[in-house]
Write a protein that holds these residues in place. Sequence first.
Motif, PDB file in Angstrom:
ATOM      1  N   ALA A 174       0.830  -1.209   0.000  1.00 35.86           N
ATOM      2  CA  ALA A 174       0.000   0.000   0.000  1.00 35.86           C
ATOM      3  C   ALA A 174       0.865   1.261   0.000  1.00 35.86           C
ATOM      4  CB  ALA A 174      -0.927   0.003   1.206  1.00 35.86           C
ATOM      5  N   LEU A 175       1.913   1.273   0.822  1.00 33.56           N
ATOM      6  CA  LEU A 175       2.804   2.438   0.863  1.00 33.56           C
ATOM      7  C   LEU A 175       3.496   2.642  -0.476  1.00 33.56           C
ATOM      8  CD1 LEU A 175       4.476   2.284   4.400  1.00 33.56           C
ATOM      9  CD2 LEU A 175       3.066   4.113   3.475  1.00 33.56           C
ATOM     10  N   ASN A 176       3.899   1.542  -1.098  1.00 33.95           N
ATOM     11  CA  ASN A 176       4.574   1.662  -2.394  1.00 33.95           C
ATOM     12  C   ASN A 176       3.626   2.146  -3.482  1.00 33.95           C
ATOM     13  OD1 ASN A 176       7.399   1.099  -2.390  1.00 33.95           O
ATOM     14  ND2 ASN A 176       6.938  -0.990  -1.779  1.00 33.95           N
ATOM     15  N   GLY A 202       3.392  -8.534  -4.212  1.00 26.60           N
ATOM     16  CA  GLY A 202       2.681  -8.799  -2.977  1.00 26.60           C
ATOM     17  C   GLY A 202       2.074 -10.191  -2.965  1.00 26.60           C
ATOM     18  N   ALA A 203       1.491 -10.585  -4.087  1.00 30.93           N
ATOM     19  CA  ALA A 203       0.895 -11.924  -4.189  1.00 30.93           C
ATOM     20  C   ALA A 203       1.969 -13.005  -4.083  1.00 30.93           C
ATOM     21  CB  ALA A 203       0.140 -12.051  -5.511  1.00 30.93           C
ATOM     22  N   VAL A 204       3.132 -12.761  -4.707  1.00 30.55           N
ATOM     23  CA  VAL A 204       4.227 -13.729  -4.641  1.00 30.55           C
ATOM     24  C   VAL A 204       4.679 -13.919  -3.196  1.00 30.55           C
ATOM     25  CG1 VAL A 204       6.647 -14.101  -5.246  1.00 30.55           C
ATOM     26  CG2 VAL A 204       5.036 -13.369  -6.998  1.00 30.55           C
ATOM     27  N   GLN A 219      10.935  -3.885  -2.501  1.00 26.09           N
ATOM     28  CA  GLN A 219       9.784  -4.137  -3.367  1.00 26.09           C
ATOM     29  C   GLN A 219       9.701  -3.094  -4.476  1.00 26.09           C
ATOM     30  OE1 GLN A 219       5.856  -3.486  -1.745  1.00 26.09           O
ATOM     31  NE2 GLN A 219       4.961  -5.140  -2.960  1.00 26.09           N
ATOM     32  N   ALA A 220       9.967  -1.829  -4.122  1.00 28.72           N
ATOM     33  CA  ALA A 220       9.900  -0.756  -5.112  1.00 28.72           C
ATOM     34  C   ALA A 220      10.927  -0.959  -6.219  1.00 28.72           C
ATOM     35  CB  ALA A 220      10.117   0.597  -4.425  1.00 28.72           C
ATOM     36  N   PHE A 243      -1.765   7.395  -9.020  1.00 31.16           N
ATOM     37  CA  PHE A 243      -0.603   7.391  -8.134  1.00 31.16           C
ATOM     38  C   PHE A 243       0.730   7.449  -8.875  1.00 31.16           C
ATOM     39  CE2 PHE A 243      -3.897   4.965  -5.741  1.00 31.16           C
ATOM     40  CZ  PHE A 243      -4.077   5.883  -4.708  1.00 31.16           C
ATOM     41  N   ARG A 244       0.703   7.233 -10.187  1.00 31.42           N
ATOM     42  CA  ARG A 244       1.922   7.252 -11.007  1.00 31.42           C
ATOM     43  C   ARG A 244       2.942   6.222 -10.519  1.00 31.42           C
ATOM     44  NH1 ARG A 244       0.432   8.771 -15.397  1.00 31.42           N
ATOM     45  NH2 ARG A 244       2.604   9.106 -15.996  1.00 31.42           N
ATOM     46  N   THR A 245       2.450   5.065 -10.124  1.00 34.06           N
ATOM     47  CA  THR A 245       3.301   3.966  -9.695  1.00 34.06           C
ATOM     48  C   THR A 245       2.888   2.691 -10.439  1.00 34.06           C
ATOM     49  OG1 THR A 245       1.800   3.559  -7.827  1.00 34.06           O
ATOM     50  CG2 THR A 245       3.776   4.873  -7.387  1.00 34.06           C
TER      51      THR A 245
END
Length: 457
Positions: A142-144, A342-344, A303-304, A331-333
């Motif tokens: 979520a933060l990313n 995240g699923a992995v 993760q980013a 969010f431009r991400t």
Amino acid sequence: MSDATATPTRPDLERSLTLWPIVLFGIAYITPFIVLTTFGVFSAVSHGTLAASYAITTVAVLFTAASYGKMARLHPSAGSAYTYTRRVIDDRLGFMVGWATLLDYFFLPMVVWLIGTAYLTAQFPAVPGVVFLIGFIVLTTALNIVGIKLATRANLILIAFEVLILAFFVAFSLRHVIDMNGPGAILSASPFWNAGSTIGAVSAGAALTAYSFIGFDAVSTFAEEAVDPRKTIPRAIILTALVAGVIFVFVAYVVQLVHPSGHFADPDSAPLDIAKTIAGNLFGSIFLATVILAQFAAGIPIQAAGTRLMYAMGRDGVLPHRFFAYVSPRFRTPVLNLLLTGAVGFIAIALSVSTSTSFINFGAFCAFAFVNISVVVAYAKALRAGDRPNPLTWVLFPLIGLAFILWLFTHLDKAALILGGIWAIIGFCWLLALTRGFKLATPEMDLNEEAEPEPAP
């Protein structure tokens, strides 16, 4: 005559960074605190000789670091095994090395979340581990997605705090050993070899400890901001690996003195028990809080970084463009990439820290091996061009580094070798599909590099 219509000069990064500031960045990237968070698992595998395992890995990494340094000098605007293999050896082989490197980025967040989950589960056994794992994955993802500027700024402060806690941990450990067994007890060979030691166990431990060094070559990203990068960056890569290795060996030695055995009630969270033993419950609580904050904070940039690599590969057609190159309009991400990683992360439910770390090292060892091979190939090309590089540093050293890496490769977890082999097969099949059976050009990631003449080795 007015210059108003003149084409503006492209701004360049300021070349102001000298050797030691770059080395400090490399150490911060590696994160010395990792020697504590993984101590129980790695010590158990090495049968209580973790200092020896780290010493072997340090030697192996130093030879490989020297090869990274040579490649960084030849290609100062790029710092990856993917680029070196692609430019020096072959595009197709370069793609496969890049695919193996993607394995690290793809699964590294999972390992970080798994370690944090292990410590929380040990402290709160009544809570199912999957609850903590979901918490790590959801909050980090979520933060990313929303943005990570605040977390990025906080990381530097947190790393400084981790180093402080690491220093206290070592000091308390030495005091505990002296109080229990006298001053002479701090000088012992048991962390390197003991009655239960075997070459196989030390080697297996070394194969795992390579995980702690992942990122030592990250200093190459400062090539365009370093003063005299062709000299500074290679030296910084070697010094980063050397300083990290000295820290890892020393800390492993001291903590292994506190717990000479490789047997733990729960290897995943053993350092927490050791922290309470050497300095009481209060320090144990501080240590646990530091571990959780460290794993959470580390998971954000890791993760980013992985999702940005996937985005670059999707944008350039190496991976399916529609999915991997998608960017959230709001969010431009790279939202889909973040959700995928995240699923992995949920695979961690079925894996141990040891197996997942070994799995990560499969990709790292592939990259390390081909960087060493690239140096030897560059030497052969230089000979054909009429140059005479030093065979000691351009052939013998990288071959020694390659031999070490191949030796460590054979001691990886069997499950990791199987999963890594499957990953490589998938990558090869994908390459065949992209090139229509090698009839088309091999796709390449656009690294925004400027073409420049390459110096002779």
